[in-house]
Design a protein around this motif. Structure first.
Motif, PDB file in Angstrom:
ATOM      1  N   HIS A 146      -7.618   0.492  -3.820  1.00 24.30           N
ATOM      2  CA  HIS A 146      -8.191  -1.119  -3.668  1.00 24.30           C
ATOM      3  C   HIS A 146      -7.481  -1.848  -2.630  1.00 24.30           C
ATOM      4  CE1 HIS A 146     -10.518  -0.426  -7.189  1.00 24.30           C
ATOM      5  NE2 HIS A 146      -9.609  -0.178  -7.925  1.00 24.30           N
ATOM      6  N   THR A 147      -6.238  -1.808  -2.581  1.00 28.95           N
ATOM      7  CA  THR A 147      -5.748  -2.396  -1.198  1.00 28.95           C
ATOM      8  C   THR A 147      -6.144  -2.028  -0.037  1.00 28.95           C
ATOM      9  OG1 THR A 147      -3.553  -2.432  -2.686  1.00 28.95           O
ATOM     10  CG2 THR A 147      -3.266  -2.775  -0.463  1.00 28.95           C
ATOM     11  N   ALA A 148      -6.226  -0.621   0.208  1.00 27.87           N
ATOM     12  CA  ALA A 148      -6.978  -0.165   1.260  1.00 27.87           C
ATOM     13  C   ALA A 148      -8.202  -0.644   1.588  1.00 27.87           C
ATOM     14  CB  ALA A 148      -6.982   1.692   1.378  1.00 27.87           C
ATOM     15  N   ALA A 190       0.441   3.500   6.021  1.00 30.82           N
ATOM     16  CA  ALA A 190       0.117   3.520   4.978  1.00 30.82           C
ATOM     17  C   ALA A 190      -1.334   4.240   4.570  1.00 30.82           C
ATOM     18  CB  ALA A 190       0.197   2.169   4.336  1.00 30.82           C
ATOM     19  N   LEU A 191      -2.260   3.610   5.452  1.00 22.89           N
ATOM     20  CA  LEU A 191      -3.550   4.362   5.066  1.00 22.89           C
ATOM     21  C   LEU A 191      -3.528   5.833   5.289  1.00 22.89           C
ATOM     22  CD1 LEU A 191      -5.669   1.726   6.897  1.00 22.89           C
ATOM     23  CD2 LEU A 191      -5.712   1.914   4.492  1.00 22.89           C
ATOM     24  N   VAL A 234      -2.368   5.101  -7.591  1.00 26.17           N
ATOM     25  CA  VAL A 234      -3.090   5.667  -6.511  1.00 26.17           C
ATOM     26  C   VAL A 234      -4.556   4.412  -6.276  1.00 26.17           C
ATOM     27  CG1 VAL A 234      -4.354   7.432  -7.293  1.00 26.17           C
ATOM     28  CG2 VAL A 234      -4.068   7.631  -5.105  1.00 26.17           C
ATOM     29  N   GLU A 235      -4.819   4.261  -7.761  1.00 24.01           N
ATOM     30  CA  GLU A 235      -6.067   3.306  -7.693  1.00 24.01           C
ATOM     31  C   GLU A 235      -5.764   1.993  -7.086  1.00 24.01           C
ATOM     32  OE1 GLU A 235      -8.481   0.807 -11.190  1.00 24.01           O
ATOM     33  OE2 GLU A 235      -7.792   3.027 -11.585  1.00 24.01           O
ATOM     34  N   LEU A 268       0.855  -1.442  -0.007  1.00 25.66           N
ATOM     35  CA  LEU A 268      -0.077   0.038   0.058  1.00 25.66           C
ATOM     36  C   LEU A 268       0.909   1.436   0.071  1.00 25.66           C
ATOM     37  CD1 LEU A 268      -2.854   1.593   0.515  1.00 25.66           C
ATOM     38  CD2 LEU A 268      -2.683   0.900   2.753  1.00 25.66           C
ATOM     39  N   ARG A 269       1.911   1.140   0.803  1.00 24.79           N
ATOM     40  CA  ARG A 269       2.663   2.468   0.980  1.00 24.79           C
ATOM     41  C   ARG A 269       3.606   2.816  -0.231  1.00 24.79           C
ATOM     42  NH1 ARG A 269       6.954   4.008   5.842  1.00 24.79           N
ATOM     43  NH2 ARG A 269       7.858   5.600   4.535  1.00 24.79           N
TER      44      ARG A 269
END
Length: 173
Positions: free
Chosen positions: A22-24, A163-164, A17-18, A1-2
């Motif tokens: 999606h990972t988030a 990362a979020l 970023v997409e 994510l990071r």
């Protein structure tokens, strides 16, 4: 994510970023515990069909058959674009399958090169892809889920939370 957030910040490539978003979504939807932490993992093996709970295959929950995707998305004519953009192949797109578990399964992925060079020729593509992802998520939700390891590892949770936060800062929300 990071890494995807930082790639987006460094390059401005929207695909980065997409993928981060999606990972988030996956972290928040599938790995969140009732206590608000993140579980450490999901099992790679999962039941192929509820008809035979003893038939377990690596990646079964996340793999897609070409014809399955075609049938699910062909209702509005966007299946061919979705299949192209996400790199599905009739006989599967996995390059290495040492245990023979993946068969004709496809892993959905997006190529930055393909996005930049060719995808722009499809008008309305973003809406088609978003609709296709929603349809496939709904279809996948009916499959038997892989087991989740509910162990909470503080360091991993710290990385996920950091990362979020970076993602939120990067997209301004």
């Amino acid at each position: 994510l990071r890494v995807y957030v930082e790639a987006y910040q460094a390059t401005g490539v929207d695909l980065h970023v997409e993928i981060a978003q999606h990972t988030a979504d996956y972290l928040l939807r599938d790995l969140s515990t009732a206590e608000g932490a993140f579980s450490s993992a999901e099992d790679a093996d999962s039941v192929v069909s509820t008809d035979d709970p003893t038939h377990v295959r690596e990646g079964a929950f996340y793999l897609w058959d070409y014809d399955e995707v075609q049938a699910a998305l062909d209702t509005d004519g966007s299946a061919d674009r979705f299949i192209y953009v996400y790199g599905l192949e009739r006989h599967g797109n996995t390059l290495s399958d040492p245990h023979g578990d993946l068969g004709s399964g496809n892993v959905l992925y997006r190529s930055v090169e393909r996005d930049v060079k060719e995808v722009a020729r499809f008008p309305g593509l973003d809406n088609d892809l978003a609709r296709g992802r929603r349809q496939l998520l709904a279809l996948r939700a009916r499959r038997p889920r892989p087991l989740r390891d509910d162990k909470v590892i503080a360091g991993w949770n710290g990385l996920a939370i950091g990362a979020l936060a970076r993602l939120s800062f990067a997209i301004g929300s």
